[in-house]
Design a protein around this motif. Structure first.
Motif, PDB file in Angstrom:
ATOM      1  N   TYR A  63       0.818  -1.217   0.000  1.00 38.45           N
ATOM      2  CA  TYR A  63       0.000   0.000   0.000  1.00 38.45           C
ATOM      3  C   TYR A  63       0.850   1.264   0.000  1.00 38.45           C
ATOM      4  O   TYR A  63       0.438   2.291  -0.534  1.00 38.45           O
ATOM      5  CB  TYR A  63      -0.921  -0.015   1.227  1.00 38.45           C
ATOM      6  CG  TYR A  63      -2.154   0.837   1.088  1.00 38.45           C
ATOM      7  CD1 TYR A  63      -3.309   0.334   0.490  1.00 38.45           C
ATOM      8  CD2 TYR A  63      -2.185   2.138   1.574  1.00 38.45           C
ATOM      9  CE1 TYR A  63      -4.449   1.112   0.361  1.00 38.45           C
ATOM     10  CE2 TYR A  63      -3.311   2.922   1.446  1.00 38.45           C
ATOM     11  CZ  TYR A  63      -4.445   2.401   0.843  1.00 38.45           C
ATOM     12  OH  TYR A  63      -5.580   3.189   0.711  1.00 38.45           O
ATOM     13  N   GLN A  86      -8.310   5.156  -0.589  1.00 37.68           N
ATOM     14  CA  GLN A  86      -8.287   5.888   0.670  1.00 37.68           C
ATOM     15  C   GLN A  86      -9.695   6.063   1.252  1.00 37.68           C
ATOM     16  O   GLN A  86      -9.872   6.065   2.474  1.00 37.68           O
ATOM     17  CB  GLN A  86      -7.605   7.240   0.490  1.00 37.68           C
ATOM     18  CG  GLN A  86      -6.084   7.161   0.485  1.00 37.68           C
ATOM     19  CD  GLN A  86      -5.534   6.693   1.819  1.00 37.68           C
ATOM     20  OE1 GLN A  86      -5.397   5.499   2.077  1.00 37.68           O
ATOM     21  NE2 GLN A  86      -5.221   7.638   2.704  1.00 37.68           N
ATOM     22  N   LEU A  89     -10.319   2.696   2.897  1.00 41.41           N
ATOM     23  CA  LEU A  89      -9.549   2.548   4.124  1.00 41.41           C
ATOM     24  C   LEU A  89     -10.138   3.416   5.235  1.00 41.41           C
ATOM     25  O   LEU A  89     -10.255   2.974   6.388  1.00 41.41           O
ATOM     26  CB  LEU A  89      -8.088   2.920   3.874  1.00 41.41           C
ATOM     27  CG  LEU A  89      -7.144   2.891   5.080  1.00 41.41           C
ATOM     28  CD1 LEU A  89      -7.128   1.524   5.744  1.00 41.41           C
ATOM     29  CD2 LEU A  89      -5.735   3.305   4.655  1.00 41.41           C
ATOM     30  N   ALA A  90     -10.510   4.647   4.912  1.00 41.36           N
ATOM     31  CA  ALA A  90     -11.046   5.561   5.921  1.00 41.36           C
ATOM     32  C   ALA A  90     -12.369   5.073   6.489  1.00 41.36           C
ATOM     33  O   ALA A  90     -12.703   5.382   7.636  1.00 41.36           O
ATOM     34  CB  ALA A  90     -11.220   6.958   5.329  1.00 41.36           C
ATOM     35  N   ALA A  97      -5.983   5.986   7.913  1.00 39.45           N
ATOM     36  CA  ALA A  97      -6.059   6.550   6.559  1.00 39.45           C
ATOM     37  C   ALA A  97      -5.459   7.948   6.518  1.00 39.45           C
ATOM     38  O   ALA A  97      -4.721   8.295   5.586  1.00 39.45           O
ATOM     39  CB  ALA A  97      -7.506   6.576   6.085  1.00 39.45           C
ATOM     40  N   ASN A 101      -2.058   8.888   4.561  1.00 39.70           N
ATOM     41  CA  ASN A 101      -2.269   9.926   3.554  1.00 39.70           C
ATOM     42  C   ASN A 101      -1.015  10.751   3.328  1.00 39.70           C
ATOM     43  O   ASN A 101      -0.707  11.152   2.199  1.00 39.70           O
ATOM     44  CB  ASN A 101      -3.383  10.860   4.034  1.00 39.70           C
ATOM     45  CG  ASN A 101      -4.470  11.056   3.014  1.00 39.70           C
ATOM     46  OD1 ASN A 101      -4.581  10.302   2.058  1.00 39.70           O
ATOM     47  ND2 ASN A 101      -5.279  12.058   3.210  1.00 39.70           N
ATOM     48  N   VAL A 266     -10.305  10.902   2.510  1.00 40.99           N
ATOM     49  CA  VAL A 266     -10.469  10.361   3.856  1.00 40.99           C
ATOM     50  C   VAL A 266     -11.832  10.749   4.425  1.00 40.99           C
ATOM     51  O   VAL A 266     -12.570   9.903   4.950  1.00 40.99           O
ATOM     52  CB  VAL A 266      -9.336  10.849   4.771  1.00 40.99           C
ATOM     53  CG1 VAL A 266      -9.637  10.509   6.239  1.00 40.99           C
ATOM     54  CG2 VAL A 266      -8.015  10.227   4.351  1.00 40.99           C
TER      55      VAL A 266
END
Length: 403
Positions: A63, A86, A89-90, A97, A101, A266
């Motif tokens: 990642y 993202q 993931l968030a 995340a 970032n 995010v």
């Protein structure tokens, strides 16, 4: 004359973007990993601990090399593709995340510069492929110029390097970063001051990360302050020397673009997850007064419907803006308006969706250990990313009112 009713050999076949995004989601963030990350997120929030295990798992899946070209050992993804990941993931671990970032922002900047013909920072991608973790050290206390100025002093050295002294705030990934992008002001020539951009290494003398981190939301990010005292920036790590103020430069454009759109991703992911969590909570409640599930009560349905309705254009704006950036669309002076707008609307949506979800959950959601409570606190962090709404409004007014 060509028969327009028949496809020719040159017919452009549309790309199935959604299928591509789905494939990348399962490749880098499979469902079982997301559930593990979500469970850890609750623990990190409760204990105010850094997401070490999350970073390790993401590192193992590649990642941290999403933006690194395939020929360098990475995935070679576009900003649009990374932004979608993202968001996913968030939805499971917002603090993780937001932290990751800042690494992705640094590698995304170099990815964007390469796409526009500038290979001067290719070494960043090579080091990311080798396992180095990058972080963002630009924000400073009291510096509302952000990229266009600095309170950090940059003292030039005879070999072309610099010595930096100042304070950087909200340096996410504090426990693990090994490379930090920073800027400082070189005033050695009062008639020609220069903003210096470049990278410092964690091993350099004079770097002191703060231990002070007990905040409302995004606790797992450990975005602590970093004090720089006479920290050396090697000549090879100096990226730019430009005039202070709103001076066009590819580096600062790439930083602004990746920062605004990845941060927007995010909060968009937080908003999406909040709606799902709110709907789940509503289904679990019953109205004693009406004898039905709260999910059947019109007022409750309208609340979630309105939040969902307001989120839809945010998704479209983020996707379209990222795609324009990937496709090198020239919006000229309109780029800052698009970029900042995407991030502000995403942050607003996150707060609104989390609030709607909290109201849908009833009193149970008000508990600190409830996911929806955490999502609302995480969403609140969106108020603090630069430029804040008050700082951004003059730009939008000027675009309409100033000649």
């Amino acid at each position: 004359m060509t028969d327009q009713t028949q496809p020719s050999d040159q017919t452009h076949q549309p790309v199935d973007r959604e299928a591509r995004h789905a494939e990348l989601a399962q490749r880098f963030l499979p469902d079982d990993l997301l559930e593990t990350l979500r469970e850890r997120a609750a623990q990190h929030d409760a204990e105010n601990t850094f997401a070490h295990d999350d970073i390790a798992d993401l590192h193992e899946r590649g990642y941290l090399t999403l933006f690194v070209p395939v020929e360098m050992g990475g995935a070679g993804l576009s900003l649009t593709e990374v932004a979608r990941l993202q968001q996913r993931l968030a939805g499971a671990a917002p603090g993780t995340a937001l932290a990751i970032n800042m690494h992705l922002m640094c590698t995304g900047v170099v990815h964007a510069m390469r796409a526009r013909g500038d290979h001067s920072l290719d070494w960043v991608l090579e080091e990311a492929a080798a396992g180095e973790i990058f972080a963002f050290g630009i924000s400073e206390p009291g510096n509302d110029w952000v990229l266009q100025g600095s309170t950090t002093k940059a003292v030039p050295q005879e070999d072309g390097g610099y010595r930096l002294t100042g304070v950087k705030i909200f340096t996410s990934l504090t426990p693990v970063w090994s490379r930090l992008i920073v800027h400082g002001l070189d005033e050695s020539d009062p008639e020609d001051p220069r903003l210096v951009y470049g990278f410092v290494e964690r091993s350099a003398d004079g770097i002191e990360p703060s231990d002070d981190w007990d905040v409302l939301g995004m606790r797992a990010s450990h975005s602590r302050a970093t004090v720089l005292t006479d920290v050396r920036m090697d000549p090879a790590r100096v990226a730019r020397r430009i005039e202070p103020g709103p001076v066009p430069d590819l580096l600062t454009f790439a930083i602004t673009s990746n920062f605004q759109l990845l941060v927007a991703s995010v909060y968009t992911g937080v908003a999406q997850r909040a709606l799902v969590a709110g709907a789940e909570a509503l289904k679990q409640r019953r109205s004693a007064k009406k004898g039905v599930s709260m999910a059947e009560v019109p007022e409750s349905r309208v609340r979630l419907a309105d939040a969902h309705l307001d989120l839809m254009p945010v998704l479209g704006q983020l996707d379209a803006t990222a795609r324009d950036f990937d496709e090198l669309v020239d919006h000229g002076a309109g780029w800052p308006l698009r970029l900042v707008s995407a991030r502000i609307h995403a942050a607003r949506a996150a707060r609104a969706c989390a609030e709607a979800a909290l109201l849908s959950s009833g009193g149970r959601g008000f508990s600190n250990d409830h996911e929806i409570s955490r999502l609302l606190r995480d969403a609140t962090a969106g108020l603090f990313h630069p430029p804040a709404e008050d700082a951004a409004r003059p730009m939008y007014a000027a675009a309409l009112l100033d000649d």
